[in-house]
Design a protein around this motif. Structure first.
Motif, PDB file in Angstrom:
ATOM      1  N   TYR A   1      35.788   5.617  55.707  1.00  0.00           N
ATOM      2  CA  TYR A   1      34.523   5.947  55.308  1.00  0.00           C
ATOM      3  C   TYR A   1      33.515   4.943  55.375  1.00  0.00           C
ATOM      4  O   TYR A   1      33.820   3.691  55.274  1.00  0.00           O
TER       5      TYR A   1
ATOM      6  N   VAL B   1      38.257   6.681  47.781  1.00  0.00           N
ATOM      7  CA  VAL B   1      37.274   7.684  48.248  1.00  0.00           C
ATOM      8  C   VAL B   1      37.830   9.103  48.656  1.00  0.00           C
ATOM      9  O   VAL B   1      37.385  10.061  48.298  1.00  0.00           O
TER      10      VAL B   1
ATOM     11  N   VAL C   1      31.323   6.615  41.476  1.00  0.00           N
ATOM     12  CA  VAL C   1      31.716   6.911  42.851  1.00  0.00           C
ATOM     13  C   VAL C   1      31.106   8.325  43.362  1.00  0.00           C
ATOM     14  O   VAL C   1      30.744   8.354  44.558  1.00  0.00           O
TER      15      VAL C   1
ATOM     16  N   MET D   1      28.269   9.539  46.455  1.00  0.00           N
ATOM     17  CA  MET D   1      28.747  10.506  47.637  1.00  0.00           C
ATOM     18  C   MET D   1      27.988  11.965  47.182  1.00  0.00           C
ATOM     19  O   MET D   1      27.848  12.747  48.057  1.00  0.00           O
TER      20      MET D   1
END
Length: 244
Positions: free
Chosen positions: A36, A57, A112, A116
């Motif tokens: 990523y 992730v 997180v 995203m």
């Protein structure tokens, strides 16, 4: 006998082992493991490699798509992270390390997810970045403050908590200062992701140890390595500023 809240920890670790096996087998079958851009940009270190970060992730990708379908905004997720961090801090302060681990884990996952989700929705802006960074600092402080409250009657333990708080904020300060001066951000250990992961591990182990000894050991690791890393970062930033 295992305490009731320790089952939270066991359930999470069983889930992570299961996901880790799936990730490993998919990587072998697909000819490689997924990488990523976010992880490449942040970079790994000796304390937390890129492989683990890429795996994390990968685990939350389905949640991002679910939030997208539910029309949840990144800022809403950011505030959920703050609330979960506060609840985790309260749990830690009262010695409920299993609950604290679980809530802190959810807070970290939310942190997180918001970034995203912002990229997926193409809604990332400087205001959101400022909000996210500010909430991160609050969560960092609250979790370590919760530890400080639990260890408040133990002088050396309390000192470790205070030093860990100082180190975490000084590392963040050097990063912000470098970015403001358009200088290269100094590299080093004990970045936020690393501190968070190690704190989670300390909380998880302490769910089986009422006195919180594993957590105390982790806090002193954060205190020592965090402040050493901050000093090295300041030195690198100072030399870079003088050379410029």
């Amino acid at each position: 006998m295992i305490k009731s809240e320790a089952w939270f920890v066991l359930a999470v670790f069983v889930l992570m082992l299961s996901l880790g096996l799936i990730y490993f087998l998919r990587g072998l079958a697909g000819g490689g493991f997924k990488r990523y851009e976010r992880v490449d940009r942040q970079g790994g270190s000796a304390l937390l490699g890129k492989g683990v970060m890429n795996f994390a992730v990968w685990c939350v990708e389905p949640l991002v798509r679910l939030l997208q379908r539910c029309s949840i905004t990144p800022n809403q997720v950011t505030f959920v992270s703050l609330l979960l961090g506060l609840l985790a801090a309260v749990s830690i302060a009262f010695g409920h390390f299993g609950c604290g681990f679980f809530l802190a884990l959810l807070s970290g996952i939310s942190d997180v997810l918001d970034g995203m989700l912002a990229r997926l929705q193409a809604t990332s802006d400087r205001g959101g970045v400022v909000l996210d960074s500010t909430i991160d600092r609050y969560v960092d402080f609250m979790l370590l403050a919760g530890c400080a409250l639990f260890f408040r009657h133990q002088t050396w333990a309390l000192l470790g908590c205070l030093l860990a708080i100082h180190g975490s904020f000084m590392i963040s300060y050097t990063t912000a200062k470098a970015e403001a001066m358009t200088l290269a951000v100094p590299r080093g250990v004990m970045k936020r992701t690393e501190r968070y992961v190690y704190l989670l591990l300390g909380l998880a182990a302490s769910a089986f140890w009422p006195q919180g000894l594993p957590l105390l050991l982790v806090i002193w690791v954060l205190a020592v390595l965090g402040n050493v890393s901050a000093a090295l970062r300041f030195r690198a930033l100072y030399l870079s500023a003088r050379a410029g």
